[in-house]
Design an enzyme around this catalytic site. Structure first.
Site, short mmCIF file in Angstrom:
data_model
loop_
_atom_site.label_atom_id
_atom_site.label_comp_id
_atom_site.label_asym_id
_atom_site.label_seq_id
_atom_site.Cartn_x
_atom_site.Cartn_y
_atom_site.Cartn_z
N GLU A 147 10.62 -16.96 -17.46
CA GLU A 147 11.69 -17.63 -18.19
C GLU A 147 11.01 -18.67 -19.06
O GLU A 147 10.48 -19.66 -18.56
CB GLU A 147 12.69 -18.26 -17.22
CG GLU A 147 14.05 -18.54 -17.85
CD GLU A 147 14.06 -19.77 -18.73
OE1 GLU A 147 14.03 -19.59 -19.98
OE2 GLU A 147 14.06 -20.87 -18.20
N CYS A 205 15.39 -25.66 -22.13
CA CYS A 205 15.00 -24.45 -22.85
C CYS A 205 16.14 -23.92 -23.72
O CYS A 205 15.90 -23.29 -24.76
CB CYS A 205 14.54 -23.37 -21.87
SG CYS A 205 15.75 -22.92 -20.62
#
Length: 486
Positions: free
Chosen positions: A252, A286
């Site tokens: 990720e 993110c």
């Protein structure tokens, strides 16, 4: 105290014990003030070797534990996040620089991740298959074994527990490497929660350390699965190393998520969403809204209102005052943010608000007149910066949204929901929010990106977690041995 520093001062958590790491110890500091909050142990690759063997041994007994008892440990862990919320939140605010609402959100998600994981042990773990032979044939899910979890500094609780909890629930042991800058919030806290919840010794190991420790946790022969959350550059190295050693890697990674504001949007509501998307947690998420793509009819009004919001937001020490933005994590991150802003201004962008800092406090910033060639458009900034780009029609919006190596989250603002969905279908992205900004997280929902943002959804939701942290085994059963010609 739940996070009693007498336990963890100078220590790592290995084999179910708090003890010194072979790498000595280092200071835990508060980004807002530079104050030393404590000292924690530093692991070495030799510690990783010992921990991996301890984990492999403990994992066999843990995998054989009946499913109600494994589920009970996860439920107790969920309750502990709530019972010790004040103390854990205090560390989140001081060590990470999170404002109070962000710290509270992290604890809520951690609690829900554990409750969601508690449902996994009782799920059906296989399926019956037709066979050409007179036998019972089945595909069975079994624990992967030892799982490495490497988590970053920015949201250390969530980005660790969303892998740790389901991996444990499914019968694995875990080696957890928190970022050294947030090792108490993202490491000690999880070790203490699961220790108090009754997890058997050795099933979870916590080893703060540098890149050498991370490499050892990927390459150790006892490790079968690696779950990494961090930058795309680091993720590429982890993925290459895992591939070389034939490990499954779930990555990720970074993002530069676009928020598209169509010509029929309510500007004030769009600006409110955009502000949160770019400036929540100082932009250190993110999914942060990294590019604001605004229709030319609304563009000037949008920029003016967004800049006014930026100027009005208080920035300061979240442990001592009510603020909207706290500090960024360290001077290196601050300088990276400011470098992108100054290079973008040199390339023709207009600083409509912000662009300044004091110590580690970076002002919420609006960059107008941004083009696809501007550094702030191309790069993941990971700071409180909102680049705003003008577009004229849907085709141009699609071109701008896809002019990025990343594909994590996408927001589209329009009262015409079907128009928004049709536009989203043209833009590769792991997550899409119609009439919302790009930052959101729920424990029961799949989470992940495409392209340079990672290897697809593998966190959140039972199906994704089972896929991530188990192996498929083919099993057949006959009443008696068959005859063979030789």
């Amino acid at each position: 105290m739940f996070l009693d520093d007498k336990l963890w001062t100078g220590n790592i958590f290995i084999g179910g014990e708090w003890r010194p790491g072979r790498g000595g110890a280092y200071d835990v500091t508060e980004p807002a003030t530079g104050a030393v909050l404590g000292r924690i142990g530093r692991a070495t690759p030799e510690d990783v070797t010992e921990a991996a063997r301890s984990a492999a041994e403990a994992q066999r007994a843990w995998a054989a534990t009946d499913h109600p008892r494994r589920a009970a440990v996860l439920r107790r862990a969920a309750r502990l996040w709530t019972e010790h919320a004040d103390e854990i939140s205090g560390w989140n605010v001081r060590e990470v620089g999170a404002i109070g609402p962000m710290a509270g959100f992290a604890l809520h998600v951690a609690e829900q991740e554990c409750y969601e994981a508690a449902s996994l042990p009782a799920r059906p773990y296989g399926e019956l298959l037709p066979s050409e032979e007179p036998r019972l044939s089945m595909a069975r899910r079994v624990p992967a074994g030892v799982v490495t979890v490497i988590a970053p500094f920015n949201v250390p609780i969530i980005l660790a527990v969303r892998s740790v909890a389901p991996a444990l629930a499914l019968g694995n042991a875990v080696l957890l490497k928190p970022d050294p800058r947030t090792a108490v919030t993202g490491g000690v806290t999880l070790a203490r929660v699961f220790e108090e919840a009754g997890l058997p010794p050795g099933v979870l190991q916590m080893l703060p350390g540098g890149a050498d420790v991370g490499e050892a946790m990927v390459t150790d022969p006892m490790v079968r699965v690696v779950s990494f959350t961090g930058s795309t550059a680091a993720g590429r190295r982890v993925g290459a190393l895992a591939g070389e050693h034939l490990k499954r890697a779930h990555l990720e990674l970074g993002g530069n998520s676009a928020l598209i504001v169509l010509d029929d949007a309510d500007v004030e509501k769009a600006v409110a969403a955009a502000s949160f998307g770019s400036w929540f947690h100082q932009g250190q998420i993110c999914m942060t809204t990294g590019r604001h793509l605004v229709h030319e009819r609304l563009y000037d009004d949008f920029v003016e209102r967004l800049a006014a919001r930026a100027a009005a937001l208080p920035v300061g020490d979240p442990a001592r005052e009510q603020v909207a933005l706290g500090p960024v994590i360290d001077a290196g991150q601050r300088d990276k943010i400011h470098g992108v802003v100054t290079r973008s201004a040199d390339a023709g962008a207009r600083v409509a608000a912000g662009g300044e800092y004091r110590d580690l406090f970076y002002s919420p910033t609006v960059l107008a007149d941004v083009s696809a060639g501007t550094p702030a458009f191309r790069e993941e900034i990971f700071g409180p910066v909102a680049p705003v780009v003008r577009f004229s029609d849907a085709d141009e919006a699609v071109r701008l949204a896809t002019a990025s190596e990343y594909g994590l989250s996408l927001g589209i603002v329009t009262p015409d929901v079907m128009r928004g969905l049709a536009l989203a279908d043209r833009i590769p992205s792991g997550i899409v929010h119609i009439n919302d900004q790009t930052v959101s997280d729920e424990a029961n929902s799949p989470f992940g990106g495409v392209a340079a943002s990672g290897t697809g959804s593998r966190f959140g939701g039972a199906a994704a977690n089972v896929e991530a942290f188990t192996e498929t085994r083919w099993v057949t059963v006959r009443k008696e041995l068959p005859g063979y010609p030789f």
